[in-house]
Design a protein around this motif. Structure first.
Motif, PDB file in Angstrom:
ATOM      1  N   MET A   1      52.970 -40.350  55.234  1.00 54.28           N
ATOM      2  CA  MET A   1      51.846 -40.550  56.160  1.00 54.28           C
ATOM      3  C   MET A   1      50.906 -41.538  55.488  1.00 54.28           C
ATOM      4  O   MET A   1      49.813 -41.192  55.046  1.00 54.28           O
ATOM      5  CB  MET A   1      51.170 -39.228  56.523  1.00 54.28           C
ATOM      6  N   GLN A   2      51.352 -42.768  55.412  1.00 55.41           N
ATOM      7  CA  GLN A   2      50.726 -43.762  54.544  1.00 55.41           C
ATOM      8  C   GLN A   2      49.330 -44.179  54.968  1.00 55.41           C
ATOM      9  O   GLN A   2      48.599 -44.785  54.191  1.00 55.41           O
ATOM     10  CB  GLN A   2      51.647 -44.971  54.418  1.00 55.41           C
ATOM     11  N   GLN A   3      48.943 -43.863  56.198  1.00 51.20           N
ATOM     12  CA  GLN A   3      47.571 -44.207  56.610  1.00 51.20           C
ATOM     13  C   GLN A   3      46.536 -43.335  55.911  1.00 51.20           C
ATOM     14  O   GLN A   3      45.372 -43.727  55.793  1.00 51.20           O
ATOM     15  CB  GLN A   3      47.409 -44.063  58.130  1.00 51.20           C
ATOM     16  N   VAL A   4      46.945 -42.137  55.443  1.00 52.80           N
ATOM     17  CA  VAL A   4      45.969 -41.223  54.852  1.00 52.80           C
ATOM     18  C   VAL A   4      46.275 -40.873  53.390  1.00 52.80           C
ATOM     19  O   VAL A   4      45.399 -40.365  52.690  1.00 52.80           O
ATOM     20  CB  VAL A   4      45.856 -39.910  55.666  1.00 52.80           C
ATOM     21  N   ALA A   5      47.501 -41.126  52.928  1.00 54.26           N
ATOM     22  CA  ALA A   5      47.859 -40.714  51.566  1.00 54.26           C
ATOM     23  C   ALA A   5      49.045 -41.524  51.068  1.00 54.26           C
ATOM     24  O   ALA A   5      49.794 -42.123  51.851  1.00 54.26           O
ATOM     25  CB  ALA A   5      48.217 -39.222  51.545  1.00 54.26           C
ATOM     26  N   GLU A   6      49.221 -41.519  49.751  1.00 52.74           N
ATOM     27  CA  GLU A   6      50.387 -42.151  49.153  1.00 52.74           C
ATOM     28  C   GLU A   6      51.609 -41.237  49.313  1.00 52.74           C
ATOM     29  O   GLU A   6      51.470 -40.020  49.348  1.00 52.74           O
ATOM     30  CB  GLU A   6      50.176 -42.363  47.644  1.00 52.74           C
ATOM     31  N   PRO A   7      52.806 -41.817  49.366  1.00 56.73           N
ATOM     32  CA  PRO A   7      53.997 -40.970  49.271  1.00 56.73           C
ATOM     33  C   PRO A   7      54.124 -40.442  47.851  1.00 56.73           C
ATOM     34  O   PRO A   7      53.666 -41.097  46.898  1.00 56.73           O
ATOM     35  CB  PRO A   7      55.139 -41.936  49.610  1.00 56.73           C
ATOM     36  N   TYR A   8      54.715 -39.250  47.695  1.00 60.04           N
ATOM     37  CA  TYR A   8      54.887 -38.711  46.350  1.00 60.04           C
ATOM     38  C   TYR A   8      55.914 -39.538  45.590  1.00 60.04           C
ATOM     39  O   TYR A   8      57.075 -39.633  45.982  1.00 60.04           O
ATOM     40  CB  TYR A   8      55.336 -37.250  46.373  1.00 60.04           C
ATOM     41  N   ILE A   9      55.475 -40.131  44.504  1.00 63.52           N
ATOM     42  CA  ILE A   9      56.347 -40.856  43.578  1.00 63.52           C
ATOM     43  C   ILE A   9      55.959 -40.398  42.176  1.00 63.52           C
ATOM     44  O   ILE A   9      54.803 -40.569  41.763  1.00 63.52           O
ATOM     45  CB  ILE A   9      56.190 -42.382  43.704  1.00 63.52           C
ATOM     46  N   ARG A  10      56.898 -39.798  41.460  1.00 65.70           N
ATOM     47  CA  ARG A  10      56.580 -39.193  40.168  1.00 65.70           C
ATOM     48  C   ARG A  10      55.942 -40.196  39.203  1.00 65.70           C
ATOM     49  O   ARG A  10      54.917 -39.903  38.574  1.00 65.70           O
ATOM     50  CB  ARG A  10      57.844 -38.602  39.536  1.00 65.70           C
ATOM     51  N   GLY A  11      56.528 -41.364  39.070  1.00 60.67           N
ATOM     52  CA  GLY A  11      55.999 -42.347  38.128  1.00 60.67           C
ATOM     53  C   GLY A  11      54.578 -42.752  38.455  1.00 60.67           C
ATOM     54  O   GLY A  11      53.734 -42.915  37.565  1.00 60.67           O
ATOM     55  N   ARG A  12      54.297 -42.889  39.750  1.00 64.17           N
ATOM     56  CA  ARG A  12      52.939 -43.255  40.168  1.00 64.17           C
ATOM     57  C   ARG A  12      51.966 -42.113  39.888  1.00 64.17           C
ATOM     58  O   ARG A  12      50.826 -42.335  39.469  1.00 64.17           O
ATOM     59  CB  ARG A  12      52.929 -43.617  41.652  1.00 64.17           C
ATOM     60  N   ALA A  13      52.417 -40.877  40.129  1.00 63.13           N
ATOM     61  CA  ALA A  13      51.562 -39.717  39.841  1.00 63.13           C
ATOM     62  C   ALA A  13      51.208 -39.661  38.362  1.00 63.13           C
ATOM     63  O   ALA A  13      50.052 -39.422  37.992  1.00 63.13           O
ATOM     64  CB  ALA A  13      52.266 -38.429  40.263  1.00 63.13           C
ATOM     65  N   LEU A  14      52.204 -39.887  37.509  1.00 62.73           N
ATOM     66  CA  LEU A  14      51.950 -39.873  36.069  1.00 62.73           C
ATOM     67  C   LEU A  14      50.974 -40.977  35.673  1.00 62.73           C
ATOM     68  O   LEU A  14      50.098 -40.774  34.822  1.00 62.73           O
ATOM     69  CB  LEU A  14      53.265 -40.042  35.301  1.00 62.73           C
ATOM     70  N   ARG A  15      51.120 -42.126  36.284  1.00 63.88           N
ATOM     71  CA  ARG A  15      50.221 -43.235  35.980  1.00 63.88           C
ATOM     72  C   ARG A  15      48.786 -42.896  36.379  1.00 63.88           C
ATOM     73  O   ARG A  15      47.835 -43.183  35.641  1.00 63.88           O
ATOM     74  CB  ARG A  15      50.699 -44.491  36.722  1.00 63.88           C
ATOM     75  N   HIS A  16      48.618 -42.281  37.537  1.00 64.55           N
ATOM     76  CA  HIS A  16      47.282 -41.871  37.965  1.00 64.55           C
ATOM     77  C   HIS A  16      46.676 -40.887  36.954  1.00 64.55           C
ATOM     78  O   HIS A  16      45.491 -40.993  36.596  1.00 64.55           O
ATOM     79  CB  HIS A  16      47.342 -41.194  39.335  1.00 64.55           C
ATOM     80  N   LEU A  17      47.464 -39.918  36.520  1.00 70.44           N
ATOM     81  CA  LEU A  17      46.968 -38.927  35.560  1.00 70.44           C
ATOM     82  C   LEU A  17      46.547 -39.594  34.261  1.00 70.44           C
ATOM     83  O   LEU A  17      45.500 -39.270  33.692  1.00 70.44           O
ATOM     84  CB  LEU A  17      48.040 -37.867  35.294  1.00 70.44           C
ATOM     85  N   GLU A  18      47.365 -40.520  33.790  1.00 75.99           N
ATOM     86  CA  GLU A  18      47.052 -41.227  32.534  1.00 75.99           C
ATOM     87  C   GLU A  18      45.785 -42.061  32.654  1.00 75.99           C
ATOM     88  O   GLU A  18      45.079 -42.284  31.662  1.00 75.99           O
ATOM     89  CB  GLU A  18      48.244 -42.109  32.136  1.00 75.99           C
ATOM     90  N   LYS A  19      45.474 -42.511  33.870  1.00 76.85           N
ATOM     91  CA  LYS A  19      44.259 -43.294  34.098  1.00 76.85           C
ATOM     92  C   LYS A  19      43.041 -42.413  34.372  1.00 76.85           C
ATOM     93  O   LYS A  19      41.955 -42.911  34.670  1.00 76.85           O
ATOM     94  CB  LYS A  19      44.478 -44.259  35.272  1.00 76.85           C
ATOM     95  N   GLY A  20      43.238 -41.087  34.290  1.00 75.40           N
ATOM     96  CA  GLY A  20      42.120 -40.176  34.470  1.00 75.40           C
ATOM     97  C   GLY A  20      41.834 -39.783  35.903  1.00 75.40           C
ATOM     98  O   GLY A  20      40.792 -39.195  36.200  1.00 75.40           O
ATOM     99  N   ARG A  21      42.749 -40.095  36.804  1.00 75.84           N
ATOM    100  CA  ARG A  21      42.570 -39.705  38.201  1.00 75.84           C
ATOM    101  C   ARG A  21      43.139 -38.305  38.427  1.00 75.84           C
ATOM    102  O   ARG A  21      44.130 -37.924  37.805  1.00 75.84           O
ATOM    103  CB  ARG A  21      43.275 -40.694  39.125  1.00 75.84           C
TER     104      ARG A  21
END
Length: 241
Positions: free
Chosen positions: A107-127
């Protein structure tokens, strides 16, 4: 600054926790208070992911029992978890925490699709990352989502923030005054004793992936931070005691 016990956590919130005293729906003031509590932990440098249930808006199993197709009922519940995720994300943004919502259903208008690598990157950036729509398949609970996503992001622990329940007991403390609270349990104890902390699939996933589980009362201000810095509150479930 206090050194946190856990560096990366996943907080599992029930949907009812967002409803406050109303019991159903979403109470914005309650969500804002929760966001402030989570920010305190984020300020310690802890990487945080969230999974929020949808029981304040919809419950698939009762709907199925009433005659609705179970698969459709479960998909409806997944949409409820996305609504909760978006509201929580907004409250976190308002207290100054960068947040991303990722959903297992596109549902790309309201959220990102779940992608593990992207999730990890967000966490590492403090999000803070909020996982919505369960795992994208019917018949699986948000408890299972919490266990699966915790394994995927290599979280140190799952924090089961309960609404008015301060740990795991051998009986329902509201019905049995002799109920005894456990300070520590193994995952195998939870499964063998039939203690309904999570559903059996989620408990097995947590055991197999050696993820600690801490069950505590989220209604006590500061409890999330107390758990993260290692104070003994609630019940800790692990493979090794």
């Amino acid at each position: 600054m206090v050194e946190p016990k856990y560096k990366r956590i996943l907080i599992k919130l029930s949907g009812e926790a967002l409803a406050g005293e109303k019991g159903v729906g979403i109470d914005i003031q309650t969500v804002q208070k929760m966001a402030e509590e989570i920010k305190e932990v984020h300020d310690l440098g802890v990487q945080i992911a969230l999974v929020i249930g949808g029981g304040n808006l919809w419950r698939g199993e009762p709907a199925a029992e009433a005659g609705m197709d179970r698969v459709q009922a479960d998909y409806t519940g997944m949409l409820g978890t996305v609504m909760n995720a978006l509201v929580m994300a907004d409250s976190l943004q308002q207290v100054g925490v960068d947040t991303r919502v990722q959903t297992a259903i596109a549902m790309q208008q309201v959220a990102e699709p779940y992608i593990r690598g992207r999730a990890l990157r967000h966490l590492e950036k403090g999000r803070i990352v909020i996982f919505g729509a369960g795992i994208g398949s019917p018949y699986f609970s948000t408890d299972t989502t919490a266990a699966l996503r915790s394994a995927e992001i290599e979280a140190d622990a799952i924090l089961m923030a309960k609404n008015g329940v301060d740990g795991v007991y051998n009986a329902d403390p509201k019905k049995d005054k002799t109920a005894v609270k456990f300070d520590e349990l193994t995952h195998r104890d939870v499964i063998s004793k039939g203690l309904r902390i999570m559903d059996s699939t989620a408990s097995t996933l947590s055991m197999d992936n050696d993820i600690d589980l801490v069950v505590f009362n989220m209604n006590e201000p500061g409890n999330i931070k107390r758990v993260v810095i290692g104070e003994q509150i609630g019940t800790t479930v692990s493979n090794n005691l």
